[in-house]
Enzyme design. Structure first.
Site, PDB file in Angstrom:
ATOM      1  N   HIS A   1     -20.974  18.942  11.695  1.00 49.86           N
ATOM      2  CA  HIS A   1     -21.216  17.639  11.541  1.00 49.86           C
ATOM      3  C   HIS A   1     -22.152  16.147  11.230  1.00 49.86           C
ATOM      4  CE1 HIS A   1     -19.215  14.791  14.976  1.00 49.86           C
ATOM      5  NE2 HIS A   1     -18.560  15.387  15.523  1.00 49.86           N
TER       6      HIS A   1
ATOM      7  N   GLU B   1     -16.077  14.276  10.413  1.00 46.55           N
ATOM      8  CA  GLU B   1     -15.105  14.513  11.061  1.00 46.55           C
ATOM      9  C   GLU B   1     -14.449  14.027  11.726  1.00 46.55           C
ATOM     10  OE1 GLU B   1     -15.458  17.082  15.121  1.00 46.55           O
ATOM     11  OE2 GLU B   1     -15.887  14.911  14.336  1.00 46.55           O
ATOM     12  N   GLU B   2     -14.844  12.915  12.284  1.00 46.34           N
ATOM     13  CA  GLU B   2     -14.625  11.922  13.578  1.00 46.34           C
ATOM     14  C   GLU B   2     -13.570  11.116  12.941  1.00 46.34           C
ATOM     15  OE1 GLU B   2     -15.465  11.797  16.299  1.00 46.34           O
ATOM     16  OE2 GLU B   2     -18.130  12.486  16.454  1.00 46.34           O
TER      17      GLU B   2
ATOM     18  N   ASP C   1     -21.180  22.406  17.619  1.00 44.63           N
ATOM     19  CA  ASP C   1     -20.705  20.757  17.468  1.00 44.63           C
ATOM     20  C   ASP C   1     -20.715  20.323  19.318  1.00 44.63           C
ATOM     21  OD1 ASP C   1     -19.411  17.997  17.348  1.00 44.63           O
ATOM     22  OD2 ASP C   1     -17.801  18.726  16.795  1.00 44.63           O
TER      23      ASP C   1
END
Lengths: 367, 352, 332
Positions: free
Chosen positions: A81, A215-216, A238
């Site tokens: 991401h 993503e977060e 990640d």
């Protein structure tokens, strides 16, 4: 059409000066969830000469494909991401100070007294704190609430900042001995790793690289990326916390470290978003063992990666996650080891080189 | 010409809790029939209206998604002719005692939410605000009649009649989100007299308040190129004065945040400026809390815009809205849609 | 059917690790299905019948995973720390016994904490009888399920993992008893329900049904001082779900199910579950949407190692399911 750089399939990617330089550029860039512009530009520039196909989708994901050679190629999606945790300016107050909120999971105790960069121009600002002289002892027992904090860009900021602008911690990238110290190592380490893998794809697979957004704030980019790619399998790359500090009580064992620095790439066996496909866990573990690459299992438990969205797409996509361990994730200053990053890249490259259709020919099993 | 107040009042008179939208859907089918070329119902109950564009096929598609479902309550138990209930959608239990409701049993029954005396509740449950699980609905019938007319799972709607306030303000229940459906109707009406090259898919979506179910499914079948999600947003009022609330009656909210494609935001902002339609930037730093959370991530992803109609007292039976903002939203959507050219999509890019 | 249920509850299969229980299901179905496959997330999908003019493609989903534990750490003395797979209350853990997938057994102990404080799972450990890390037979990532013998109380039965093995047994039995059907029925024995309906999500996409039903357990409100109150009771018949916290059953299907039960003289009860979800949500929200319902079996002490259901409810759930699948489905 752009000309493609030919690289020999067997060439093993290394972490050298140019890779570190790229990581520095990525970490220093701003890319708060929903506004990944600057990171996306760097990614597009880096991969334009090596990918067979590149597109930016409706959410802003960069989807890059590099085709392998030969028959029966497995379609492997890798996801990293681009977005990072940060802030959004929500209100300008009359004193030219800006109210802000957090985007993504940030502990509010990490905020006071930090420099930040605001907006696409990266204007410098600070998050101040009340002078200790004006606080009471009782007050200091409580958290400084985020609602009491403001971003200050000086009295003459004028209209250069407006509500909706994003901001990040201003930490600059540094190498300190064997370590990298930067903001946003989560997940610029993954982004840099994916770029290297695109440049060095083993011939037997089609590499479907997703540089994902958001993503977060809920694994949102990965979901549509996986739908578009419709891969045979997927690996989320990640960064994951290493809580490997000593226990305050020396006699007590730290049994919730999640991962440890210097122990190599962390392979997931379960987080709150995914129970990885055991066939792929075994594939990674066996690769590490055979190639003599250090690796660790991330302690099962909380958290989640893009794999959490990917594996549930369409009729199901066998998925696993691999992370570089980092200390102090989701704060202004993350810390990782160069060796852990290099071993993550090595593990993934070697493992991708070993993929055959047999990997998924058996039913999903345990171990 | 659509009579906005009459249209709204007709809609507000219809039940349609999340998952049980058929009464409101029937009314909309009637309202939209003359404004669309085709009407259909999705497999889980969203209404799909297609107004074809005048461009050469294959035409691009723009989706307008406005949820039509309402919050309310559902019967969970019957005790001595009194009804226990739970919520459908999010309701603050503190606003419930004394509300008039309609219980949709074998026939519709008028009822009232009642709060038992503290001495009838366990421990100190009766001292502060009384939790929903301790409240009842009393329909005024004797127990045997209730047992015949009501069964577990029956829905309960608010019965508050709409109230016209000064300055073109309207109060009532379920203005969230029937005002956005009304704006969509106005948009469709305006498009009758304008040329638009894109196909317009107007969707009154189901189940927003519970599962976002309509917004997750309808776009999968329709596959729009762009989507406009319209919902209510917070208007400034008692207890809601911070950055999340927009001034009441002073323009529509243009959503800004991860659920929204920035190029689409720019398109709306430019159009609002050009037409001198008042607007406010409505900040949504993480998720928008609207159907756009779902629409955006359907299939390969859909560029979304979120429009907001500022509303006071959200999720109470006296939600209050300015009719001006409904008209503004309808007009702005129509203007943006009429401007969509065959090559507009190429300009909806993240960079450049 | 009791012997099948016993076999099912005694086979470990925490979410994500359903391979052994899947084999048991496969064997139980035997030759009764027209086609059997396993999808990417490990769900077993058994098709029976072909779609006729009056028929639909119908998905039945009963999940075969169960709640369990996964090892996070083995300390230097060989004590095993763990995390939960699915919703586990610390209330049901202390003193419990677990069995790992390889047969290793252990008991759950508790750190010395204040007596009247509710412990958290991180205050607990599994003791497998090891004396040190070196001789501990389990390692990080290993999974175990709870262990508790099946108890036949006559009209009632008690076991761990009746959620949702009792429904899996109902689905297997319905598949076997289903004679002629106008439908193409896909019996999905889904995985990873307890961690978020994941198996049913991908299975529903793969099956692409016209209509779907989950079969699951639901809370029973007939125990002393039950709070919040719930109108379900053991022995009152299979429950026809109106809603739970994950989805709202299609009201057309609910009405049709009620009328079918009445027509066949099968006892039933209505269900509104305020906390808990089922595979019905995954079916309803796949692709362009699917009308979905759920047949539930009232169950006491859900997610404890001693869940209790009523035998008549189980039998009547089979009858109801067979009845529903034997006739055209009315969606008006």
């Amino acid at each position: 059409m752009t000309k493609k750089i030919e690289l020999s399939a067997g060439q093993v990617p290394e972490i050298g000066a140019s890779q570190i330089e790229l990581l520095e550029k990525l970490c220093n860039a701003t890319g708060v969830s929903g506004d990944e512009h600057e990171v996306r530009q760097i990614v597009l520039e880096e991969i334009k000469l090596v990918a067979d196909d590149v597109k930016v989708d409706a959410l802003g994901n960069v989807l890059a494909t590099r085709f392998g050679r030969g028959e029966q190629r497995v379609r492997v999606m890798l996801a990293a991401h681009m977005d990072e945790i940060g802030f959004m300016i929500v209100k300008k107050h009359e004193d030219a100070l800006f109210e802000f909120v957090r985007v993504g999971g940030i502990d509010e105790r990490q905020l006071p007294g930090k420099p930040v960069l605001v907006g696409r121009e990266g204007l410098p600002g600070v998050i101040g704190a009340k002078p200790i002289h004006m606080t009471t002892a009782k007050e200091r027992q409580n958290k400084i609430e985020q609602s009491a904090l403001r971003i200050d860009l000086g009295p003459e900021i004028g209209e250069k900042v407006k509500p909706g602008d994003r901001a990040t911690f201003a930490t600059r990238f540094a190498i300190t001995g064997p370590s990298i110290r930067a903001k946003a190592l989560d997940d610029r380490l993954g982004v840099a790793t994916l770029i290297e893998l695109l440049k060095h794809v083993p011939a037997g697979i089609d590499l479907l690289a997703a540089f994902t957004v958001q993503e977060e704030v809920g694994l949102r980019g990965a979901r549509v990326a996986a739908y578009a790619f419709d891969p045979d399998m997927a690996v989320a790359v990640d960064a994951t916390p290493a809580y490997d500090l000593p226990h305050w009580d020396e006699d007590d064992e730290n049994d919730r470290y999640n991962t440890r620095l210097d122990a190599g790439p962390a392979i997931y066996v379960m987080d709150r978003a995914t129970i990885p496909d055991q066939r792929l866990v075994t594939w990674l573990q066996e690769t590490a063992q055979d190639a003599g690459i250090p690796c660790q299992l991330r302690q099962p438990g909380g958290g989640g990666t893009d794999a959490g969205a990917i594996h549930k797409v369409r009729g199901g996509i066998p998925s696993v996650s691999v992370s570089v361990p980092i200390r102090y994730a989701h704060t202004a200053v993350n810390l990782a080891r160069l060796d852990d990053w290099a071993n993550t890249l090595r593990l993934l490259h070697t493992a991708l080189g070993r993929i055959t259709p047999d990997l998924l020919a058996v039913e999903r099993r345990g171990r | 010409m659509i009579d906005l107040i009459a249209h709204l009042k007709t809609m507000l008179s219809a039940a349609g809790l999340s998952g049980f939208e058929s009464p409101i859907r029937s009314i909309l089918q009637e309202a939209w029939a003359p404004l669309t070329d085709e009407l259909g119902v999705s497999k889980i109950g969203s209404l799909h209206g297609l107004k074809r564009g005048q461009g050469e096929p294959p035409r691009r598609r723009v989706l307008i998604s406005a949820h039509m479902d309402a919050i309310g309550m559902m019967v969970t138990g019957i005790q001595d002719g009194l009804l226990r209930f739970t919520q459908v959608g999010g309701i603050d239990h503190r606003i419930l005692p004394g509300q008039l409701v309609t219980v949709h049993g074998r026939q519709d029954l008028p009822g009232v939410v009642v709060q038992p005396s503290a001495h009838l509740l366990p421990g100190d449950a009766g001292d502060g605000p009384v939790e929903m699980k301790y409240l009842f609905v009393d329909v005024g019938l004797r127990p045997d009649a209730v047992d015949k007319s009501v069964r577990i799972g029956d829905t309960i709607s608010f019965a508050q009649e709409p109230i016209e306030l000064t300055g073109e303000a309207l109060a009532g229940h379920t203005l969230d989100n029937r005002v956005s459906v009304a704006a969509t109707t106005l948009c469709l009406a305006e498009l009758q007299t304008r040329v638009h090259t894109w196909d317009v898919w107007a969707v009154a979506s189901a189940q927003e308040e519970e599962t976002l179910g309509g917004a997750l499914t309808s776009p999968f079948d329709i596959r729009p190129d762009l989507a406009i999600v319209i919902d209510v947003c917070f208007a400034q009022g008692p207890g809601s004065s911070d950055w999340r609330s927009l001034p009441f009656g002073e323009g529509v909210g243009l959503g800004y945040g991860p659920n929204i494609h920035t190029a689409l935001y720019d398109l709306f902002e430019q159009k609002a400026k050009a037409l001198e339609i008042p607007y406010q930037r409505d900040l949504m730093p993480s998720m928008s809390g609207t159907d756009a959370m779902a629409v955006q991530v359907v299939a390969e992803g859909i560029p979304c815009m979120v429009l907001g109609i500022p509303l006071r007292y959200m999720h109470t039976p006296v939600e209050t809205v300015s009719l001006k903002d409904i008209r503004r939203a309808g007009r702005l959507m129509a203007a943006v849609i009429a401007d969509l050219a065959p090559d507009t999509l190429e300009k909806i890019q993240w960079e450049g | 059917m009791k012997s099948l249920i016993q076999k099912l509850v005694e086979t470990p299969g925490p979410s994500g690790f359903e391979y052994a229980i899947r084999d048991v299901i496969h064997e139980a179905i035997g030759e009764h299905a027209d086609e059997i496959r396993v999808d990417a997330l490990g769900s077993l999908i058994a098709r029976k019948g072909t779609k006729t003019e009056q028929g639909l493609r119908v998905m039945i989903s009963a999940h075969i995973d169960e709640i369990g534990l996964m090892v996070t750490h083995v300390d230097e003395h060989g004590f095993v720390r763990f995390t939960n797979i699915g919703g586990i209350s610390p209330l049901t853990c202390y003193g419990g016994r677990v069995v790992f997938m390889d047969g290793t057994r252990g008991v759950i102990g508790l750190d010395g904490i204040e007596r009247d404080k509710m412990p958290s799972l991180t205050d607990m450990f599994i003791d497998v009888g090891a004396t040190s890390k070196a001789d501990c037979p389990v390692k990080v990532g290993d999974v175990c399920g709870f262990e508790r013998p099946f108890l036949d109380l006559g009209k009632r039965m008690v076991a761990k993992s009746l959620d949702d093995r009792v429904a899996a047994a109902v689905a297997v039995e319905a598949l076997k008893r289903l004679g002629s059907t106008p439908h193409e029925v896909h019996f999905v024995f889904s995985t990873q329900e307890e961690v978020g309906l994941r198996g049913a999500t991908t299975a529903a996409y793969g099956v692409d049904p016209d209509v779907g039903f989950a079969v699951d357990v639901t809370r029973s409100g007939d125990t002393p001082r039950s709070n919040p109150k719930m109108a379900t009771a053991l022995g009152a018949g299979p429950a026809i779900k109106v809603r739970d916290s994950s989805f709202i059953a299609d009201p057309r299907l609910v009405d049709w199910m009620v009328q079918s039960a009445q027509a066949a003289g099968i006892p039933y009860q209505m269900e509104v579950l305020e906390a808990g979800g089922t595979d019905g949500r995954a079916i309803q929200l796949t692709r362009g949407g699917v009308p979905a319902g759920c047949v539930s079996i009232a169950c006491r002490y859900i997610h404890s190692p001693s869940e209790m259901v009523d035998s008549d409810d189980v039998e009547n759930a089979v009858r109801l399911l067979v009845k529903l699948l034997s006739e055209p489905i009315r969606l008006t």
